[in-house]
Design a protein around this motif. Structure first.
Motif, PDB file in Angstrom:
ATOM      1  N   GLY A 147      -5.165 -45.538 -71.792  1.00 47.71           N
ATOM      2  CA  GLY A 147      -6.350 -46.061 -72.188  1.00 47.71           C
ATOM      3  C   GLY A 147      -7.493 -45.956 -71.141  1.00 47.71           C
ATOM      4  O   GLY A 147      -7.029 -46.728 -70.050  1.00 47.71           O
ATOM      5  N   ILE A 148      -8.867 -45.745 -71.181  1.00 48.43           N
ATOM      6  CA  ILE A 148      -9.899 -46.014 -70.649  1.00 48.43           C
ATOM      7  C   ILE A 148     -10.052 -47.396 -70.057  1.00 48.43           C
ATOM      8  O   ILE A 148     -10.516 -47.588 -68.877  1.00 48.43           O
ATOM      9  CB  ILE A 148     -11.075 -45.055 -70.968  1.00 48.43           C
ATOM     10  CG1 ILE A 148     -12.064 -44.920 -69.933  1.00 48.43           C
ATOM     11  CG2 ILE A 148     -11.724 -45.656 -72.097  1.00 48.43           C
ATOM     12  CD1 ILE A 148     -11.678 -44.222 -68.504  1.00 48.43           C
ATOM     13  N   LYS A 149     -10.328 -48.070 -71.096  1.00 53.06           N
ATOM     14  CA  LYS A 149     -10.262 -49.511 -70.944  1.00 53.06           C
ATOM     15  C   LYS A 149      -9.589 -50.216 -69.834  1.00 53.06           C
ATOM     16  O   LYS A 149     -10.095 -50.836 -69.085  1.00 53.06           O
ATOM     17  CB  LYS A 149     -10.500 -50.273 -72.062  1.00 53.06           C
ATOM     18  CG  LYS A 149     -11.142 -51.833 -72.016  1.00 53.06           C
ATOM     19  CD  LYS A 149     -11.175 -52.270 -73.505  1.00 53.06           C
ATOM     20  CE  LYS A 149     -11.808 -53.718 -73.283  1.00 53.06           C
ATOM     21  NZ  LYS A 149     -11.655 -54.537 -74.761  1.00 53.06           N
ATOM     22  N   GLU A 150      -8.304 -49.913 -69.952  1.00 53.86           N
ATOM     23  CA  GLU A 150      -7.327 -50.626 -69.025  1.00 53.86           C
ATOM     24  C   GLU A 150      -7.525 -49.750 -67.689  1.00 53.86           C
ATOM     25  O   GLU A 150      -7.463 -50.404 -66.670  1.00 53.86           O
ATOM     26  CB  GLU A 150      -6.018 -50.335 -69.518  1.00 53.86           C
ATOM     27  CG  GLU A 150      -5.466 -51.009 -70.771  1.00 53.86           C
ATOM     28  CD  GLU A 150      -6.307 -50.471 -72.091  1.00 53.86           C
ATOM     29  OE1 GLU A 150      -6.857 -49.365 -71.998  1.00 53.86           O
ATOM     30  OE2 GLU A 150      -6.423 -51.473 -72.871  1.00 53.86           O
ATOM     31  N   SER A 151      -7.682 -48.328 -67.755  1.00 55.68           N
ATOM     32  CA  SER A 151      -7.912 -47.854 -66.491  1.00 55.68           C
ATOM     33  C   SER A 151      -9.259 -48.108 -65.552  1.00 55.68           C
ATOM     34  O   SER A 151      -9.259 -48.124 -64.525  1.00 55.68           O
ATOM     35  CB  SER A 151      -7.923 -46.226 -66.909  1.00 55.68           C
ATOM     36  OG  SER A 151      -6.831 -45.720 -67.364  1.00 55.68           O
ATOM     37  N   ALA A 152     -10.302 -48.435 -66.322  1.00 49.28           N
ATOM     38  CA  ALA A 152     -11.477 -49.081 -66.029  1.00 49.28           C
ATOM     39  C   ALA A 152     -11.216 -50.469 -65.231  1.00 49.28           C
ATOM     40  O   ALA A 152     -11.903 -50.635 -63.935  1.00 49.28           O
ATOM     41  CB  ALA A 152     -12.799 -49.053 -66.917  1.00 49.28           C
ATOM     42  N   ARG A 153     -10.448 -51.329 -65.791  1.00 48.89           N
ATOM     43  CA  ARG A 153     -10.198 -52.567 -65.464  1.00 48.89           C
ATOM     44  C   ARG A 153      -9.574 -52.418 -63.732  1.00 48.89           C
ATOM     45  O   ARG A 153      -9.698 -53.203 -62.976  1.00 48.89           O
ATOM     46  CB  ARG A 153      -9.528 -53.604 -66.352  1.00 48.89           C
ATOM     47  CG  ARG A 153     -10.454 -53.876 -67.446  1.00 48.89           C
ATOM     48  CD  ARG A 153      -9.423 -54.377 -68.369  1.00 48.89           C
ATOM     49  NE  ARG A 153     -10.276 -55.029 -69.418  1.00 48.89           N
ATOM     50  CZ  ARG A 153      -9.673 -55.387 -70.768  1.00 48.89           C
ATOM     51  NH1 ARG A 153      -8.443 -55.371 -70.957  1.00 48.89           N
ATOM     52  NH2 ARG A 153     -10.541 -56.024 -71.827  1.00 48.89           N
ATOM     53  N   PHE A 154      -8.427 -51.433 -63.905  1.00 47.95           N
ATOM     54  CA  PHE A 154      -7.403 -51.267 -62.825  1.00 47.95           C
ATOM     55  C   PHE A 154      -8.385 -50.732 -61.775  1.00 47.95           C
ATOM     56  O   PHE A 154      -8.453 -51.194 -60.624  1.00 47.95           O
ATOM     57  CB  PHE A 154      -6.426 -50.153 -63.137  1.00 47.95           C
ATOM     58  CG  PHE A 154      -5.606 -49.840 -61.945  1.00 47.95           C
ATOM     59  CD1 PHE A 154      -4.543 -50.791 -61.801  1.00 47.95           C
ATOM     60  CD2 PHE A 154      -5.697 -49.106 -61.148  1.00 47.95           C
ATOM     61  CE1 PHE A 154      -3.826 -50.505 -60.423  1.00 47.95           C
ATOM     62  CE2 PHE A 154      -5.050 -48.449 -60.052  1.00 47.95           C
ATOM     63  CZ  PHE A 154      -3.906 -49.208 -59.683  1.00 47.95           C
ATOM     64  N   SER A 155      -9.154 -49.731 -62.005  1.00 43.34           N
ATOM     65  CA  SER A 155     -10.153 -49.321 -61.062  1.00 43.34           C
ATOM     66  C   SER A 155     -11.217 -50.349 -60.331  1.00 43.34           C
ATOM     67  O   SER A 155     -11.262 -50.258 -59.177  1.00 43.34           O
ATOM     68  CB  SER A 155     -11.253 -48.012 -61.612  1.00 43.34           C
ATOM     69  OG  SER A 155     -12.227 -47.746 -60.994  1.00 43.34           O
ATOM     70  N   LEU A 156     -11.656 -51.220 -61.244  1.00 46.33           N
ATOM     71  CA  LEU A 156     -12.499 -52.121 -60.645  1.00 46.33           C
ATOM     72  C   LEU A 156     -11.831 -53.104 -59.607  1.00 46.33           C
ATOM     73  O   LEU A 156     -12.437 -53.346 -58.616  1.00 46.33           O
ATOM     74  CB  LEU A 156     -13.118 -53.090 -61.623  1.00 46.33           C
ATOM     75  CG  LEU A 156     -13.997 -54.319 -61.449  1.00 46.33           C
ATOM     76  CD1 LEU A 156     -15.104 -54.037 -60.758  1.00 46.33           C
ATOM     77  CD2 LEU A 156     -14.076 -54.976 -62.503  1.00 46.33           C
TER      78      LEU A 156
END
Length: 437
Positions: A147-156
């Motif tokens: 999921g993109i939400k989890e990916s975005a958190r990891f990216s941050l």
């Protein structure tokens, strides 16, 4: 002209990304370029010539991003440059932009993965480079499927860590910088040919920032969020790129760094001594920067494949979304297979050059699209407008063409491969479209 298939059956991506997360994706896409790759430019240009290469490329990216933001905020589409070119220039323009973007984003991850393998090998000689590089694909394709939400958190998280590490790195090496080291071992005269030859490696400082456009359909309030994310990220990257390149060249004999995939820990070893534990620690932490870029580029290449497939430019199954996580799983896997093939070539510098060529072709097509759309669709809602129009997009267009010619002149075989692949794939696309009618 092929039109997007609208309607209730069209798969939808989730809008969950906020401004800070978008900044982290934009910086994360690029930040590995501060950790490796740029130092190959010293081989062709020396430090002084490469400084000019970098300043020219920086001017291109600043004018490009301020112009590209207008397109991304006005037309928030996962296809990015492909979508803008289709709207402005039609099917042929869209195909050229889409192909160039695919080359850009499909070839950046294997170069980053290879550098990750090299960093891991530097830390522990028992870790082989190629298997370590390939394992990155398995790990991050898996993360992105969830999921993109989890990916975005990891990216941050990883982007903040990698930016902080570079800030600390610059603070540590600044006292060791000597102008004499920076100017030593350079050609007697700075040549235009040397500056041009260094352009592909200067592009590596910033290439892929345009990938933010490919998550535009997953951004909350894109008209406001995209400009803030883009502008804050380009400022961050310009400061880091110039700082890392200039200060690293002045610490010691820069010739020892110009063919390495892990220059940052070697600079620290020059400054603090070969046995310094800090260089090993930084090599370990340096993995965060490479991981951030690899992760964010994985997001971008999958969205580009997804968007092209959704509009009929690639096989339709690549636009399928995972029913549970709403992520383009087949697009992620297909891009990974291309990455595996590129990793086995073992030629990081050539992969960087090819990725850079795809990027500048896409930049030129995007700026041309912006200029055409201003005439063709004057009433288009433009929440953000390129400053100093038309000069910013014109400058970006001209510099993109200059960079493209420079890359082609100094890398003729790779350029032939690029444009031959473009022509053959375009011909195949046209034939298959006619058969489908």
């Amino acid at each position: 002209m092929l039109e997007p298939s609208e309607g209730s059956r069209r798969p939808e991506l989730k809008r969950v990304i906020n401004t800070v997360q978008l900044w982290s994706i934009a910086v994360g896409l690029v930040i590995s370029g501060e950790y490796f790759g740029w130092n190959y430019g010293w081989q062709t240009s020396g430090t002084i010539g490469f400084l000019f290469s970098t300043l020219l490329v920086t001017a291109m990216y600043v004018t490009f991003i301020f112009s590209y933001t207008e397109l991304t905020a006005s037309i928030p589409h996962a296809g990015g440059a492909f979508a803008y070119a289709r709207r402005a220039l039609g099917v042929t323009g869209a195909y050229i932009a889409g192909f160039a973007t695919l080359v850009d984003f499909l070839l950046a991850p294997p170069a980053i993965a290879y550098a990750l393998g090299s960093y891991a090998h530097f830390l522990n000689n028992a870790i082989p480079v190629v298997p370590a590089a390939m394992s990155m694909y398995f790990i991050f394709i898996g993360i992105n499927i969830f999921g993109i939400k989890e990916s975005a958190r990891f990216s941050l998280v990883v982007t903040i860590l990698s930016v902080l590490e570079l800030v600390v790195f610059l603070g540590v090496i600044t006292p060791y910088f000597k102008t004499g080291n920076f100017v030593a071992h350079n050609p007697e005269h700075v040549s235009v040919s040397g500056i041009f030859a260094g352009i592909p490696f200067a592009i590596w400082f910033f290439v892929a920032i345009e990938g933010v456009a490919m998550v535009a359909e997953e951004v909350k309030n894109p008209q406001a969020t995209i400009p803030k994310g883009y502008i804050s990220s380009i400022i961050t990257l310009v400061v880091l790129a110039l700082g890392v390149m200039i200060l690293s060249a002045g610490v010691g004999d820069w010739r020892k760094l110009m063919s390495l995939d892990h220059p940052i820990p070697e600079v620290l070893a020059m400054a603090l001594g070969e046995n310094s534990q800090l260089s090993k620690i930084f090599a370990s932490l340096g993995l965060f920067g490479l991981i951030a870029s690899f992760h964010c580029n994985t997001i971008s290449y999958s969205r580009q494949i997804y968007a092209l497939a959704r509009e009929g430019y690639l096989p339709k199954f690549l636009s399928a979304l995972n029913q549970r996580y709403q992520t383009p799983h087949w697009a992620l896997i297909a891009g990974g297979l291309v990455g595996f093939l590129a990793i086995f070539s073992g030629t990081t510098d050539k992969i960087i050059i090819m990725s850079g060529l795809g990027a500048v072709v896409m930049y030129a097509m995007s700026m041309l699209s912006l200029l055409v759309l201003r005439v063709k669709e004057p009433a288009l809602d433009r929440p953000f407008k390129a400053p100093l129009y038309p000069w910013f997009p014109i400058i970006a267009l001209v510099l993109s063409l200059v960079c493209m010619v420079a890359i082609m002149y100094y890398n003729q075989l790779l350029s032939v491969i690029f444009f031959a692949s473009l022509f053959v794939s375009w011909a195949f696309f046209i034939v298959t479209q006619k058969k489908g009618k």
